[in-house]
Design a protein around this motif. Sequence first.
Motif, PDB file in Angstrom:
ATOM      1  N   VAL A  42      -0.857  16.401  37.509  1.00 30.67           N
ATOM      2  CA  VAL A  42      -1.709  17.574  37.385  1.00 30.67           C
ATOM      3  C   VAL A  42      -2.724  17.593  38.520  1.00 30.67           C
ATOM      4  CG1 VAL A  42      -3.374  18.765  35.905  1.00 30.67           C
ATOM      5  CG2 VAL A  42      -1.411  17.585  34.893  1.00 30.67           C
ATOM      6  N   ASP A  43      -2.748  18.706  39.239  1.00 25.91           N
ATOM      7  CA  ASP A  43      -3.708  18.891  40.323  1.00 25.91           C
ATOM      8  C   ASP A  43      -5.017  19.360  39.709  1.00 25.91           C
ATOM      9  OD1 ASP A  43      -5.201  19.514  42.558  1.00 25.91           O
ATOM     10  OD2 ASP A  43      -3.563  20.565  43.564  1.00 25.91           O
ATOM     11  N   LEU A  44      -6.036  18.512  39.785  1.00 27.97           N
ATOM     12  CA  LEU A  44      -7.340  18.841  39.228  1.00 27.97           C
ATOM     13  C   LEU A  44      -8.188  19.642  40.211  1.00 27.97           C
ATOM     14  CD1 LEU A  44      -8.086  15.384  37.591  1.00 27.97           C
ATOM     15  CD2 LEU A  44      -7.378  17.491  36.433  1.00 27.97           C
ATOM     16  N   GLY A  45      -7.654  19.861  41.382  1.00 28.77           N
ATOM     17  CA  GLY A  45      -8.376  20.582  42.426  1.00 28.77           C
ATOM     18  C   GLY A  45      -8.721  19.651  43.563  1.00 28.77           C
ATOM     19  N   THR A  46      -8.912  20.216  44.718  1.00 27.43           N
ATOM     20  CA  THR A  46      -9.236  19.473  45.946  1.00 27.43           C
ATOM     21  C   THR A  46      -8.289  18.293  46.178  1.00 27.43           C
ATOM     22  OG1 THR A  46     -10.934  18.085  44.880  1.00 27.43           O
ATOM     23  CG2 THR A  46     -11.675  20.152  45.869  1.00 27.43           C
ATOM     24  N   GLY A  47      -7.012  18.481  45.798  1.00 25.91           N
ATOM     25  CA  GLY A  47      -6.022  17.452  46.064  1.00 25.91           C
ATOM     26  C   GLY A  47      -6.059  16.254  45.150  1.00 25.91           C
ATOM     27  N   ARG A  48      -6.858  16.289  44.114  1.00 23.27           N
ATOM     28  CA  ARG A  48      -6.926  15.179  43.158  1.00 23.27           C
ATOM     29  C   ARG A  48      -5.831  15.371  42.111  1.00 23.27           C
ATOM     30  NH1 ARG A  48     -10.405  12.776  46.144  1.00 23.27           N
ATOM     31  NH2 ARG A  48     -12.585  13.328  46.079  1.00 23.27           N
ATOM     32  N   ILE A  49      -4.859  14.490  42.134  1.00 24.32           N
ATOM     33  CA  ILE A  49      -3.718  14.624  41.227  1.00 24.32           C
ATOM     34  C   ILE A  49      -3.686  13.425  40.294  1.00 24.32           C
ATOM     35  CG2 ILE A  49      -1.204  14.747  41.065  1.00 24.32           C
ATOM     36  CD1 ILE A  49      -1.280  16.204  43.783  1.00 24.32           C
ATOM     37  N   ILE A  50      -3.826  13.716  38.999  1.00 22.38           N
ATOM     38  CA  ILE A  50      -3.770  12.661  37.979  1.00 22.38           C
ATOM     39  C   ILE A  50      -2.353  12.597  37.437  1.00 22.38           C
ATOM     40  CG2 ILE A  50      -4.493  14.146  36.055  1.00 22.38           C
ATOM     41  CD1 ILE A  50      -6.288  11.627  35.246  1.00 22.38           C
ATOM     42  N   ASP A  51      -1.917  11.411  37.038  1.00 22.83           N
ATOM     43  CA  ASP A  51      -0.527  11.199  36.656  1.00 22.83           C
ATOM     44  C   ASP A  51      -0.097  12.022  35.440  1.00 22.83           C
ATOM     45  OD1 ASP A  51      -0.105   9.395  38.762  1.00 22.83           O
ATOM     46  OD2 ASP A  51      -0.942   7.757  37.575  1.00 22.83           O
ATOM     47  N   PHE A  52      -0.907  12.045  34.397  1.00 25.06           N
ATOM     48  CA  PHE A  52      -0.577  12.771  33.174  1.00 25.06           C
ATOM     49  C   PHE A  52      -1.840  13.392  32.587  1.00 25.06           C
ATOM     50  CE2 PHE A  52       2.644   9.469  33.365  1.00 25.06           C
ATOM     51  CZ  PHE A  52       3.807  10.102  32.942  1.00 25.06           C
ATOM     52  N   VAL A  53      -1.659  14.491  31.883  1.00 20.53           N
ATOM     53  CA  VAL A  53      -2.684  15.019  30.983  1.00 20.53           C
ATOM     54  C   VAL A  53      -1.989  15.220  29.645  1.00 20.53           C
ATOM     55  CG1 VAL A  53      -4.283  16.884  30.454  1.00 20.53           C
ATOM     56  CG2 VAL A  53      -4.033  16.109  32.822  1.00 20.53           C
ATOM     57  N   ILE A  54      -2.544  14.561  28.634  1.00 23.95           N
ATOM     58  CA  ILE A  54      -1.998  14.632  27.278  1.00 23.95           C
ATOM     59  C   ILE A  54      -3.124  15.103  26.370  1.00 23.95           C
ATOM     60  CG2 ILE A  54      -0.902  13.355  25.398  1.00 23.95           C
ATOM     61  CD1 ILE A  54      -0.065  11.260  27.557  1.00 23.95           C
ATOM     62  N   ALA A  55      -3.011  16.321  25.872  1.00 21.66           N
ATOM     63  CA  ALA A  55      -4.007  16.883  24.941  1.00 21.66           C
ATOM     64  C   ALA A  55      -5.432  16.745  25.480  1.00 21.66           C
ATOM     65  CB  ALA A  55      -3.865  16.231  23.564  1.00 21.66           C
ATOM     66  N   GLY A  56      -5.618  17.045  26.743  1.00 18.89           N
ATOM     67  CA  GLY A  56      -6.950  17.002  27.342  1.00 18.89           C
ATOM     68  C   GLY A  56      -7.392  15.639  27.844  1.00 18.89           C
ATOM     69  N   THR A  57      -6.581  14.613  27.624  1.00 21.64           N
ATOM     70  CA  THR A  57      -6.891  13.265  28.104  1.00 21.64           C
ATOM     71  C   THR A  57      -6.107  12.998  29.371  1.00 21.64           C
ATOM     72  OG1 THR A  57      -7.328  12.413  25.879  1.00 21.64           O
ATOM     73  CG2 THR A  57      -6.770  10.796  27.570  1.00 21.64           C
ATOM     74  N   GLY A  58      -6.798  12.596  30.418  1.00 24.58           N
ATOM     75  CA  GLY A  58      -6.136  12.208  31.652  1.00 24.58           C
ATOM     76  C   GLY A  58      -5.618  10.786  31.527  1.00 24.58           C
ATOM     77  N   VAL A  59      -4.415  10.562  32.045  1.00 27.30           N
ATOM     78  CA  VAL A  59      -3.829   9.217  32.058  1.00 27.30           C
ATOM     79  C   VAL A  59      -3.484   8.885  33.499  1.00 27.30           C
ATOM     80  CG1 VAL A  59      -1.962   7.730  31.246  1.00 27.30           C
ATOM     81  CG2 VAL A  59      -2.883   9.509  29.727  1.00 27.30           C
ATOM     82  N   GLU A  60      -4.113   7.848  34.014  1.00 25.93           N
ATOM     83  CA  GLU A  60      -3.856   7.394  35.376  1.00 25.93           C
ATOM     84  C   GLU A  60      -3.189   6.029  35.310  1.00 25.93           C
ATOM     85  OE1 GLU A  60      -3.719   7.334  39.539  1.00 25.93           O
ATOM     86  OE2 GLU A  60      -3.903   8.951  38.091  1.00 25.93           O
ATOM     87  N   ILE A  61      -2.101   5.883  36.066  1.00 24.43           N
ATOM     88  CA  ILE A  61      -1.358   4.625  36.109  1.00 24.43           C
ATOM     89  C   ILE A  61      -1.652   3.931  37.430  1.00 24.43           C
ATOM     90  CG2 ILE A  61       0.958   3.629  36.244  1.00 24.43           C
ATOM     91  CD1 ILE A  61       1.834   5.876  34.318  1.00 24.43           C
TER      92      ILE A  61
END
Length: 107
Positions: A42-61
């Motif tokens: 998921v691109d959060l903006g300005t090129g910041r990409i988090i691995d997963f978003v599950i029900a509003g929770t970001g998951v970074e591996i």
Amino acid sequence: MTPKQIVRFIEARRLPLTTEKRLQSALADELLKNGHSFEREVDLGTGRIIDFVIAGTGVEIKLKGQRSAIFRQCERYCQYRELHALVLATNAPMGLPESINGKPVFV
């Protein structure tokens, strides 16, 4: 899923730790197999990409990297309104504060 449920879900599975991409793919397969919806890379903006978003929770591996760099990345993700909490899935021995930028954080 709540952040704690996400942590328990990940901990209960034997997932490959060879590369982050393999781990991400295996986690996505497990989530789908168990009927959980999620967004991936998921691109959060300005090129910041988090691995997963599950029900509003970001998951970074993170399987590699310096702890200070991982913390800074988590700190950046916790600035985004779209995320209500953050889960860091890592095999690196590290801890994080209970919250960053007012968002609950789980390892």
